[in-house]
Design a protein around this motif. Structure first.
Motif, PDB file in Angstrom:
ATOM      1  N   HIS A   1       0.838  -1.208   0.000  1.00  0.00           N
ATOM      2  CA  HIS A   1       0.000   0.000   0.000  1.00  0.00           C
ATOM      3  C   HIS A   1       0.874   1.260   0.000  1.00  0.00           C
ATOM      4  O   HIS A   1       0.609   2.218  -0.729  1.00  0.00           O
ATOM      5  N   GLN A   2       1.927   1.241   0.798  1.00  0.00           N
ATOM      6  CA  GLN A   2       2.851   2.377   0.868  1.00  0.00           C
ATOM      7  C   GLN A   2       3.555   2.588  -0.476  1.00  0.00           C
ATOM      8  O   GLN A   2       3.664   3.722  -0.954  1.00  0.00           O
ATOM      9  N   LEU A   3       3.997   1.502  -1.096  1.00  0.00           N
ATOM     10  CA  LEU A   3       4.664   1.594  -2.390  1.00  0.00           C
ATOM     11  C   LEU A   3       3.684   2.086  -3.456  1.00  0.00           C
ATOM     12  O   LEU A   3       4.037   2.898  -4.313  1.00  0.00           O
ATOM     13  N   LYS A   4       2.459   1.610  -3.380  1.00  0.00           N
ATOM     14  CA  LYS A   4       1.426   2.050  -4.328  1.00  0.00           C
ATOM     15  C   LYS A   4       1.223   3.555  -4.217  1.00  0.00           C
ATOM     16  O   LYS A   4       1.166   4.274  -5.219  1.00  0.00           O
TER      17      LYS A   4
ATOM     18  N   SER B   1       2.258   9.051  -6.327  1.00  0.00           N
ATOM     19  CA  SER B   1       2.598  10.458  -6.081  1.00  0.00           C
ATOM     20  C   SER B   1       3.615  11.013  -7.074  1.00  0.00           C
ATOM     21  O   SER B   1       3.673  12.221  -7.281  1.00  0.00           O
ATOM     22  N   VAL B   2       4.413  10.151  -7.703  1.00  0.00           N
ATOM     23  CA  VAL B   2       5.367  10.623  -8.721  1.00  0.00           C
ATOM     24  C   VAL B   2       4.886  10.318 -10.140  1.00  0.00           C
ATOM     25  O   VAL B   2       5.562  10.644 -11.104  1.00  0.00           O
ATOM     26  N   GLY B   3       3.737   9.671 -10.250  1.00  0.00           N
ATOM     27  CA  GLY B   3       3.196   9.364 -11.572  1.00  0.00           C
ATOM     28  C   GLY B   3       3.754   8.112 -12.209  1.00  0.00           C
ATOM     29  O   GLY B   3       3.665   7.947 -13.422  1.00  0.00           O
ATOM     30  N   ALA B   4       4.330   7.212 -11.400  1.00  0.00           N
ATOM     31  CA  ALA B   4       4.869   5.947 -11.924  1.00  0.00           C
ATOM     32  C   ALA B   4       3.705   4.969 -12.100  1.00  0.00           C
ATOM     33  O   ALA B   4       3.476   4.075 -11.288  1.00  0.00           O
ATOM     34  N   GLN B   5       2.982   5.142 -13.185  1.00  0.00           N
ATOM     35  CA  GLN B   5       1.709   4.465 -13.400  1.00  0.00           C
ATOM     36  C   GLN B   5       1.807   2.940 -13.432  1.00  0.00           C
ATOM     37  O   GLN B   5       0.975   2.247 -12.844  1.00  0.00           O
ATOM     38  N   ARG B   6       2.794   2.400 -14.119  1.00  0.00           N
ATOM     39  CA  ARG B   6       2.885   0.939 -14.243  1.00  0.00           C
ATOM     40  C   ARG B   6       3.264   0.289 -12.915  1.00  0.00           C
ATOM     41  O   ARG B   6       2.796  -0.814 -12.615  1.00  0.00           O
ATOM     42  N   VAL B   7       4.073   0.961 -12.110  1.00  0.00           N
ATOM     43  CA  VAL B   7       4.393   0.448 -10.770  1.00  0.00           C
ATOM     44  C   VAL B   7       3.115   0.458  -9.930  1.00  0.00           C
ATOM     45  O   VAL B   7       2.796  -0.521  -9.250  1.00  0.00           O
ATOM     46  N   HIS B   8       2.390   1.554 -10.008  1.00  0.00           N
ATOM     47  CA  HIS B   8       1.136   1.701  -9.265  1.00  0.00           C
ATOM     48  C   HIS B   8       0.167   0.565  -9.622  1.00  0.00           C
ATOM     49  O   HIS B   8      -0.410  -0.079  -8.729  1.00  0.00           O
ATOM     50  N   LYS B   9       0.004   0.295 -10.901  1.00  0.00           N
ATOM     51  CA  LYS B   9      -0.915  -0.767 -11.340  1.00  0.00           C
ATOM     52  C   LYS B   9      -0.453  -2.141 -10.862  1.00  0.00           C
ATOM     53  O   LYS B   9      -1.269  -2.974 -10.467  1.00  0.00           O
ATOM     54  N   ALA B  10       0.865  -2.379 -10.896  1.00  0.00           N
ATOM     55  CA  ALA B  10       1.394  -3.664 -10.426  1.00  0.00           C
ATOM     56  C   ALA B  10       1.141  -3.826  -8.924  1.00  0.00           C
ATOM     57  O   ALA B  10       0.881  -4.937  -8.448  1.00  0.00           O
ATOM     58  N   CYS B  11       1.173  -2.729  -8.187  1.00  0.00           N
ATOM     59  CA  CYS B  11       0.903  -2.776  -6.746  1.00  0.00           C
ATOM     60  C   CYS B  11      -0.562  -3.128  -6.465  1.00  0.00           C
ATOM     61  O   CYS B  11      -0.865  -3.813  -5.490  1.00  0.00           O
ATOM     62  N   ILE B  12      -1.458  -2.661  -7.314  1.00  0.00           N
ATOM     63  CA  ILE B  12      -2.885  -2.987  -7.140  1.00  0.00           C
ATOM     64  C   ILE B  12      -3.076  -4.503  -7.247  1.00  0.00           C
ATOM     65  O   ILE B  12      -3.755  -5.119  -6.416  1.00  0.00           O
ATOM     66  N   SER B  13      -2.457  -5.101  -8.245  1.00  0.00           N
ATOM     67  CA  SER B  13      -2.538  -6.549  -8.417  1.00  0.00           C
ATOM     68  C   SER B  13      -1.924  -7.277  -7.212  1.00  0.00           C
ATOM     69  O   SER B  13      -2.467  -8.276  -6.721  1.00  0.00           O
ATOM     70  N   PHE B  14      -0.799  -6.744  -6.723  1.00  0.00           N
ATOM     71  CA  PHE B  14      -0.110  -7.318  -5.560  1.00  0.00           C
ATOM     72  C   PHE B  14      -1.038  -7.280  -4.342  1.00  0.00           C
ATOM     73  O   PHE B  14      -1.174  -8.265  -3.613  1.00  0.00           O
TER      74      PHE B  14
ATOM     75  N   ILE C   1       0.072 -16.815  -1.725  1.00  0.00           N
ATOM     76  CA  ILE C   1       1.535 -16.692  -1.668  1.00  0.00           C
ATOM     77  C   ILE C   1       2.137 -16.683  -3.078  1.00  0.00           C
ATOM     78  O   ILE C   1       2.981 -15.845  -3.394  1.00  0.00           O
ATOM     79  N   GLU C   2       1.706 -17.608  -3.912  1.00  0.00           N
ATOM     80  CA  GLU C   2       2.226 -17.680  -5.283  1.00  0.00           C
ATOM     81  C   GLU C   2       1.939 -16.385  -6.040  1.00  0.00           C
ATOM     82  O   GLU C   2       2.799 -15.842  -6.729  1.00  0.00           O
ATOM     83  N   GLY C   3       0.729 -15.876  -5.881  1.00  0.00           N
ATOM     84  CA  GLY C   3       0.352 -14.610  -6.507  1.00  0.00           C
ATOM     85  C   GLY C   3       1.197 -13.457  -6.001  1.00  0.00           C
ATOM     86  O   GLY C   3       1.592 -12.578  -6.768  1.00  0.00           O
ATOM     87  N   CYS C   4       1.471 -13.460  -4.703  1.00  0.00           N
ATOM     88  CA  CYS C   4       2.314 -12.409  -4.115  1.00  0.00           C
ATOM     89  C   CYS C   4       3.735 -12.464  -4.661  1.00  0.00           C
ATOM     90  O   CYS C   4       4.327 -11.422  -4.963  1.00  0.00           O
ATOM     91  N   LEU C   5       4.272 -13.669  -4.796  1.00  0.00           N
ATOM     92  CA  LEU C   5       5.631 -13.819  -5.327  1.00  0.00           C
ATOM     93  C   LEU C   5       5.700 -13.334  -6.773  1.00  0.00           C
ATOM     94  O   LEU C   5       6.635 -12.615  -7.151  1.00  0.00           O
ATOM     95  N   LYS C   6       4.692 -13.690  -7.567  1.00  0.00           N
ATOM     96  CA  LYS C   6       4.654 -13.225  -8.962  1.00  0.00           C
ATOM     97  C   LYS C   6       4.485 -11.714  -9.012  1.00  0.00           C
ATOM     98  O   LYS C   6       5.113 -11.033  -9.826  1.00  0.00           O
ATOM     99  N   SER C   7       3.633 -11.193  -8.142  1.00  0.00           N
ATOM    100  CA  SER C   7       3.397  -9.743  -8.105  1.00  0.00           C
ATOM    101  C   SER C   7       4.657  -8.997  -7.705  1.00  0.00           C
ATOM    102  O   SER C   7       4.949  -7.930  -8.255  1.00  0.00           O
ATOM    103  N   LEU C   8       5.408  -9.542  -6.754  1.00  0.00           N
ATOM    104  CA  LEU C   8       6.657  -8.898  -6.338  1.00  0.00           C
ATOM    105  C   LEU C   8       7.615  -8.820  -7.524  1.00  0.00           C
ATOM    106  O   LEU C   8       8.244  -7.778  -7.754  1.00  0.00           O
ATOM    107  N   GLN C   9       7.705  -9.901  -8.299  1.00  0.00           N
ATOM    108  CA  GLN C   9       8.563  -9.888  -9.494  1.00  0.00           C
ATOM    109  C   GLN C   9       8.096  -8.815 -10.470  1.00  0.00           C
ATOM    110  O   GLN C   9       8.910  -8.092 -11.042  1.00  0.00           O
ATOM    111  N   GLN C  10       6.783  -8.708 -10.659  1.00  0.00           N
ATOM    112  CA  GLN C  10       6.235  -7.730 -11.593  1.00  0.00           C
ATOM    113  C   GLN C  10       6.507  -6.300 -11.109  1.00  0.00           C
ATOM    114  O   GLN C  10       6.898  -5.440 -11.892  1.00  0.00           O
TER     115      GLN C  10
END
Length: 151
Positions: A81-84, A89-102, A111-120
């Motif tokens: 949530h903090q990373l999202k 706040s800086v407009g890093a849209q693709r990081v923001h979207k990946a955090c939503i999935s995470f 757990i598997e989804g979290c590991l994949k999301s962390l990679q993304q």
């Protein structure tokens, strides 16, 4: 103005446009740029550098949290949530979207989804960091070539 400076300006404009076209940046980055002026000419670089530091710390925390034998999904979600928020706040849209999935994987305690999301998230962060560093280098080159730089 000489041709070299004009060429640098065109290259900078085209490169910046590509960051928006490819979804790396969104309107929030433009808002940051509007806050930069002659009294604080390095504002955007300073804010984005703080984002880089914060993101790297949070990515380390996420990696540690996912490496535990017993995963605390609430703690994991708090870090995501903090990373999202900071990426937004800086407009890093693709990081923001990946955090939503995470965060969705955290809610599902997947757990598997979290590991994949962390990679993304790591991948998207690495890309945007590289792209923004290139953007800032181009701005420095233009500033050095023209003696002053205005956005």
């Amino acid at each position: 103005m000489d041709g070299g400076i004009i060429q640098l300006q065109r290259h900078l404009v085209d490169y910046t446009a590509s960051l928006f076209d490819e979804g790396f940046l969104d309107e929030q980055f433009n808002q940051l740029e509007l806050l930069q002026d002659e009294s604080n000419p390095d504002f955007v670089v300073e804010v984005v550098t703080l984002f880089f530091q914060d993101a790297e710390r949070l990515l380390d925390e996420l990696t540690k949290a996912l490496g535990q034998a017993s995963i605390d999904f609430k703690k994991l979600d708090a870090h995501v949530h903090q990373l999202k928020g900071s990426s937004s706040s800086v407009g890093a849209q693709r990081v923001h979207k990946a955090c939503i999935s995470f965060r969705n994987s955290c809610e599902e305690k997947n757990i598997e989804g979290c590991l994949k999301s962390l990679q993304q998230v790591r991948h998207e962060y690495s890309l945007v960091k590289s792209k923004l560093e290139t953007l800032f280098k181009m701005e420095q080159q233009l500033s050095a070539a023209s003696g002053s730089f205005s956005r």
